[in-house]
Every structure is written in structure tokens, then in C-alpha cells.
Design an enzyme around this catalytic site. Structure first.
Site, short mmCIF file in Angstrom:
data_model
loop_
_atom_site.label_atom_id
_atom_site.label_comp_id
_atom_site.label_asym_id
_atom_site.label_seq_id
_atom_site.Cartn_x
_atom_site.Cartn_y
_atom_site.Cartn_z
N HIS A 12 -8.76 21.48 17.50
CA HIS A 12 -9.93 22.36 17.58
C HIS A 12 -9.48 23.80 17.82
O HIS A 12 -9.95 24.74 17.18
CB HIS A 12 -10.86 21.92 18.71
CG HIS A 12 -11.62 20.67 18.44
ND1 HIS A 12 -12.32 20.45 17.27
CD2 HIS A 12 -11.81 19.56 19.22
CE1 HIS A 12 -12.92 19.26 17.33
NE2 HIS A 12 -12.61 18.70 18.49
N HIS B 275 -6.14 15.86 19.31
CA HIS B 275 -7.53 16.11 18.89
C HIS B 275 -8.01 17.45 19.42
O HIS B 275 -8.56 18.28 18.66
CB HIS B 275 -8.42 14.98 19.42
CG HIS B 275 -9.88 15.16 19.13
ND1 HIS B 275 -10.52 14.50 18.11
CD2 HIS B 275 -10.83 15.93 19.73
CE1 HIS B 275 -11.79 14.86 18.09
NE2 HIS B 275 -12.01 15.73 19.07
N GLU B 276 -7.82 17.69 20.71
CA GLU B 276 -8.31 18.93 21.31
C GLU B 276 -7.53 20.14 20.81
O GLU B 276 -8.12 21.20 20.54
CB GLU B 276 -8.23 18.84 22.84
CG GLU B 276 -9.19 17.83 23.45
CD GLU B 276 -10.64 18.14 23.12
OE1 GLU B 276 -10.98 19.33 22.97
OE2 GLU B 276 -11.43 17.20 23.00
#
Length: 230
Positions: free
Chosen positions: A26, A22-23
Site C-alpha cells: 500500500h 501487504h501493508e
């Protein structure tokens, strides 16, 4: 195997992978849109230790679990410098959406693998410990990714959904909406943890997050079943 050990063993790996991807999503989105901050600071890494926030990842979830309250937390956000993006308002919305999109993609991958594993095992097969461990991890990975995707799309700062909303609002409204960022995680903690304690029956997670997660889970599992029978 001890139930507690089994629960920890089948939760830790799926949760770590879901948060890390997820990170990183980004940061990859930001780099694609012109901001190399995450790359320069070494945060585009699959090393979980680079993404752990002592309070948000470890202390707060542990305290909430011990108090039998709704458990949530956060990882250390991948740094993004909006000033380096080619179109800051639009691109911040895209960067914000990239994390949940990655979780949905990871959930899709888990569903496909569940279907393939079930197809390989065949109907009526009783899996051994190793196979059961893999299947349980995949099932948990699927559920966690869908939950993280929907949870992070909550349209409240500092969640990812707030960046999407801010990118869609007219300039004036977007600036006023952005002021909520000053309170950080205080507003979400109040709504998710404190208010339900004061107002019995008030369950924002159950009302807002669970329905779309359940809907997605049914469709992802339907795909897994179709693959298993194909």
C-alpha cells in the site's frame, strides 16, 4: 515435535510475512502515485513491529480463536494521505488494490518455490524435519496469501475492496458509499462474527471468500505440480 508448537511455528512466520508485505505494498503504491506519508513516518519497513495493531493483530484474533468463532484481524494500516495523490479517487483505488495484488504475487512465489523444492527432492522422497518445516511454511504461506487477498477485496469499508469500489462509482454514489467508513470495523465484525451466531448456517466467509480462494489454490498448486514435473 509437539503438535501445538509445530502449528504455531508454521503459522506465525507465513502470517507475519503476508501481512507485512501487504501493508508495505500500500505504501509503495501511494509513494509511486505522489504520497510520501508512509515513507516520512517510517512505515515502509519490513519490521513486523511497525505494523502490529495491539487489538486487531493480537487481542481480537486470540479472543475469536478461544471462542471458536471465525478468526480474522487486521494490521496497523499504512498511512495514506489522499490529498497528496495526483488523482485521489483513482489513485486510492490503486493503492487499495496494491495490498491484495501483493498477496497474490507472494502466493505465486510460494507456488513456484513449492514446485522447485518438490522437483529438487524428487518423487518418493521422505523429507526430514527441516525440509518438512520449509515445505509446510510454504504451503501455509500460499494459503494465507490467497485468503488475505480475497478477504481484503470484500467491498465493505474499511477493507481494501471498498477503495476499489469507491474509485469506480460515480461521484455522488461514491460519496454516499464512503459514509459507511464512519462505522469502522463494526459492520464487518457484525456480519462475520455476530450474525452467524444469531442465524445458524449463515457463513459469509464460506459463501463469499472460500470459492475464489479454492479456485486460485487449485491453479497455483497446478503450477507447482507442473514445475515439479518439468
Amino acid at each position: 515435535m509437539n503438535d501445538t508448537v509445530w502449528q504455531v511455528a508454521t503459522l506465525a512466520l507465513p502470517l507475519i510475512f503476508a501481512i507485512v508485505f501487504h501493508e508495505v505494498a500500500h505504501g509503495l503504491a501511494a509513494r509511486r502515485l505522489g504520497d510520501n506519508t508512509a515513507t516520512e513516518l517510517g512505515r515502509l519497513s519490513l519490521n513486523p513491529l511497525r505494523h502490529v495493531d495491539l487489538f486487531g493483530t493480537l487481542i481480537l484474533p486470540g479472543m475469536l480463536a478461544l471462542a471458536h468463532l471465525p478468526v480474522f484481524g487486521w494490521a496497523k494500516p499504512v498511512p495514506v494521505d489522499a490529498r497528496r495523490l495526483r488523482n485521489p479517487r483513482r489513485d486510492m483505488a490503486l493503492v487499495g488494490a496494491a495490498g491484495p495484488a501483493m498477496n497474490l504475487l507472494m502466493g505465486l512465489l510460494a507456488a513456484v518455490l513449492i514446485g522447485l523444492l518438490a522437483r529438487w527432492l524428487g518423487p518418493g522422497h521422505r523429507p526430514g524435519l527441516a525440509t518438512a518445516f520449509v515445505m509446510t511454511n510454504l504451503a501455509v504461506f500460499l494459503s494465507i496469501n490467497l485468503f488475505l487477498a480475497m478477504f481484503n477485496l470484500i467491498p465493505l469499508p474499511p477493507f481494501d475492496g471498498s477503495h476499489v469500489v469507491e474509485g469506480l462509482l460515480p461521484d455522488g454514489l461514491a460519496r454516499r458509499y464512503a459514509r459507511f467508513r464512519r462505522v469502522g470495523m463494526l459492520l464487518p465484525i457484525a456480519l462475520i462474527v455476530l450474525v452467524p451466531r444469531l442465524v445458524p448456517g449463515f457463513d459469509p466467509v464460506g459463501m463469499v471468500i472460500d470459492p475464489p480462494v479454492d479456485w486460485l489454490l487449485r491453479h497455483y498448486l497446478a503450477l507447482a505440480e507442473w514445475i515439479a514435473r518439468a
